[in-house]
Design an enzyme around this catalytic site. Structure first.
Site, PDB file in Angstrom:
ATOM      1  N   GLU A 108      -7.681   1.827 -44.988  1.00 19.74           N
ATOM      2  CA  GLU A 108      -6.221   1.705 -45.087  1.00 19.74           C
ATOM      3  C   GLU A 108      -5.789   1.066 -46.398  1.00 19.74           C
ATOM      4  O   GLU A 108      -4.624   0.743 -46.576  1.00 19.74           O
ATOM      5  CB  GLU A 108      -5.647   0.961 -43.879  1.00 19.74           C
ATOM      6  CG  GLU A 108      -6.308  -0.359 -43.567  1.00 19.74           C
ATOM      7  CD  GLU A 108      -5.795  -1.004 -42.288  1.00 19.74           C
ATOM      8  OE1 GLU A 108      -4.727  -0.621 -41.784  1.00 19.74           O
ATOM      9  OE2 GLU A 108      -6.465  -1.928 -41.809  1.00 19.74           O
ATOM     10  N   HIS A 111       0.820  -1.217   0.000  1.00 20.56           N
ATOM     11  CA  HIS A 111       0.000   0.000   0.000  1.00 20.56           C
ATOM     12  C   HIS A 111       0.845   1.254   0.000  1.00 20.56           C
ATOM     13  O   HIS A 111       0.462   2.275  -0.564  1.00 20.56           O
ATOM     14  CB  HIS A 111      -0.980  -0.008   1.172  1.00 20.56           C
ATOM     15  CG  HIS A 111      -2.247  -0.689   0.818  1.00 20.56           C
ATOM     16  ND1 HIS A 111      -3.032  -0.272  -0.243  1.00 20.56           N
ATOM     17  CD2 HIS A 111      -2.861  -1.766   1.324  1.00 20.56           C
ATOM     18  CE1 HIS A 111      -4.067  -1.064  -0.346  1.00 20.56           C
ATOM     19  NE2 HIS A 111      -3.998  -1.986   0.589  1.00 20.56           N
ATOM     20  N   ASP A 138      -0.776   1.678 -43.368  1.00 27.83           N
ATOM     21  CA  ASP A 138      -1.014   0.809 -44.524  1.00 27.83           C
ATOM     22  C   ASP A 138      -1.461   1.596 -45.745  1.00 27.83           C
ATOM     23  O   ASP A 138      -1.106   1.245 -46.873  1.00 27.83           O
ATOM     24  CB  ASP A 138      -2.053  -0.269 -44.167  1.00 27.83           C
ATOM     25  CG  ASP A 138      -1.386  -1.407 -43.412  1.00 27.83           C
ATOM     26  OD1 ASP A 138      -0.316  -1.863 -43.864  1.00 27.83           O
ATOM     27  OD2 ASP A 138      -1.905  -1.806 -42.363  1.00 27.83           O
TER      28      ASP A 138
END
Ligand code: PEP
Ligand code: MG
Length: 541
Positions: free
Chosen positions: A428, A187, A452
């Site tokens: 693309e 913690h 792409d």
């Protein structure tokens, strides 16, 4: 001297080391004649400790928020735990000893039980039990927890830090934490992260004789440098300056809309590949996720993920984004991304072969399980579904058919999902860009994959480093296709984004905004710089 440890909270800090001194020493065992009076002392101390934890809760609420503060409610519950309290009472009654000794012994016993548990999370809770027991002891002896006695901010060093010590300290005095013990999911570490204080734990070689010496802490690598050499100082000073400029940007843009000087708004989202990247999305305050690449759920393993595994990953992302839009792209495997267990056919030109949606349509069960998982996740956050590598209308129609079948099944099975989850496609391929007027009526959005789109438009293999000269990312042909896609999207009332790398090219931000691009999705680290670029832009008339 370099102290190698574990990264508990990122950030670079520089300053003197300060060894944290705790006031309480060994708890002494005393014989008492009157157990009843000791039990009364215990009751009073317990009430005091309970009230202190209430105050700590309020302090933590301001400093670390509700989630971090909740720990002190847990401490209150531990303090009220009947087994714990009756163990202390029993030691007092049967051994006729003082309450502080009994509380300390019971604390050690309970902490040992936790520390021997199989579950790592439960083991960490041993520190919380000790913390609660120490508080009770302090309330009995009247001692207070240690504080930082320094006029200037310091790097706090200790063997270990309890959660309450971490919250109680005066934050204006703390530059960083370095501990020789401690775990990165303790913690204390969680609180350090929440407070944005760099922290290194389990630092090997940390020694009290280093008190007062100059130190640089690099929280992200988990290293601390005591008396650093000039190279280390220069390198880490640079890193610190970069972090500070990032923090300033965050401060300036956090929670604000991304509007140009003339009020044109654009969504700035982040691209990620796995649920573990979510921290970066939140740290950089992205407005949503514009591309979640599903392929990473299939890579790094040796068999297909089940629908439930996919669902859990998608659900975590949707839920964590808490109502902000997440665009999940279905699997885009093939071309450069290959996986053995897919047993893909050997192709001469894989980038022009069976990849992305093509593969999913060849193996419809692949798409089916993703779509079921995605629709199930849509009940937990604003989910959008996106198909990659589209080149023809029929591919979209077929994918939508499979989506509809998945929705019908879930409905019949009584499984909750959001029927209005958007369906979109990546643009693309040049073909998709050119027929974007025909594709637009079929979908809710377009996201342009410039990586792409550039490869296929310019006939330049994105994998081939020898093609750099030809791989002009700002080629007019690509930019014109983007404009065509944006125009066609808007004519049909759908939104259009860019999620390829070009979205982060700040020299093109103005041009994209002029085209009316609605969303730009970039890597988390680029989000703030892009937001600044948008806000600094003036489109004019
Ligand atoms: C793209 O082609 O621009 C794109 C974002 O997809 P990926 O890079 O994953 O192929
Ligand atoms: Mg692509």
């Amino acid at each position: 001297m370099k102290l190698a440890g574990k990264s508990a909270s990122a950030g670079v800090a520089m300053g003197p080391l300060y060894f944290f001194h705790r006031t309480p020493g060994q708890v002494r065992r005393r014989h008492i004649d009157e157990p009843k009076a000791e039990l009364e002392r215990l009751g009073t101390a317990k009430d005091l400790a309970f009230a202190q934890l209430g105050e700590l809760y309020e302090k933590a609420l301001v400093e670390v928020g509700e989630q971090g503060a909740a720990l002190f409610e847990v401490h209150q519950m531990m303090l009220e735990d009947e087994d714990f309290i009756s163990a202390i009472e029993q030691i007092i009654n049967t051994e006729s000893v003082n309450a502080e000794f009994a509380a300390s012994r019971a604390g050690d016993t309970f902490a040992k039980v936790f520390s021997e548990m199989d579950d790592a999370y439960m083991r960490e809770r041993a520190a919380d039990v000790k913390d609660v027991a120490q508080r009770l002891v302090n309330c009995l002896t009247g001692e207070t927890a240690g504080s930082i006695e320094s006029d200037i901010p310091v790097i706090v060093a200790a063997d270990d830090l309890s959660p309450s010590e971490t919250v109680q300290m005066d934050k204006t005095k703390i530059l960083a934490f370095v501990t020789s013990g401690g775990a990165t999911n303790s913690h204390a570490a969680i609180l350090a992260r929440t407070m944005g204080i760099p922290a290194v734990m389990s630092a090997k070689g940390l020694d009290a004789s280093m008190d007062g010496r100059f130190c640089i802490v690099d929280g992200s690598t988990g290293e601390a440098f005591v008396d650093p050499d000039p190279e280390q100082t220069e390198r880490l000073s640079k890193k610190k300056a970069e972090e500070e400029s990032h923090a300033r940007l965050l401060e300036e843009y956090k929670g604000k809309p991304n509007k140009t000087k003339d009020g044109i708004e654009v969504l700035v989202y982040a691209n990620i590949g796995r649920p573990s990247d979510l921290g970066l999305v939140l740290q950089n305050d992205a407005g949503g996720i514009g591309l979640f690449r599903s392929e990473f759920l299939y890579l790094e393993r040796d068999s297909y993920p089940t629908e439930d595994e996919l669902f859990l990953a998608y659900k975590t992302v949707a839920q964590t984004m808490a109502g902000k839009r997440v665009v999940f792209r279905t699997l885009d495997i093939g071309a450069d991304k290959r996986i053995d267990y897919f047993d893909l056919p050997v192709e001469e030109n894989p980038a022009l072969g069976i990849r992305g949606l093509r593969l999913c349509l060849e193996r419809p069960w692949l798409l089916h399980s993703q779509l079921r998982a995605l629709y199930r996740a849509s009940a937990f956050g604003k989910t959008a579904i996106m198909f990659p590598m589209v080149s023809s209308l029929w591919e979209v129609a077929k994918a939508k058919e499979i989506a509809e079948a998945a929705r019908k099944e879930l409905e019949a099975e009584g499984i909750a999902f959001d029927p209005s989850a958007e369906i979109g496609i990546m643009v693309e391929t040049p073909a998709a860009a050119v027929i974007s007027d025909l594709l637009a009526p079929e979908v809710d959005f377009f996201s342009i994959g410039t990586n792409d789109l550039t490869q296929y438009t310019l006939a330049v293999d994105r994998q081939n480093p020898g093609m750099e000269k030809y791989a002009d990312t700002r080629h007019e042909a690509v930019l014109r296709l983007i404009k065509t896609v944006a125009d066609n999207a808007h004519q049909h009332g759908i939104w259009v984004g860019i999620c390829g790398e070009l979205a982060a090219d700040l020299t093109l931000t103005k041009r994209f905004l002029e085209m009316g691009i609605d969303e730009l999705s970039v890597s988390p680290a680029s989000v703030l710089k892009l937001r600044k670029a948008v806000c600094d832009t003036e489109l004019g008339s």
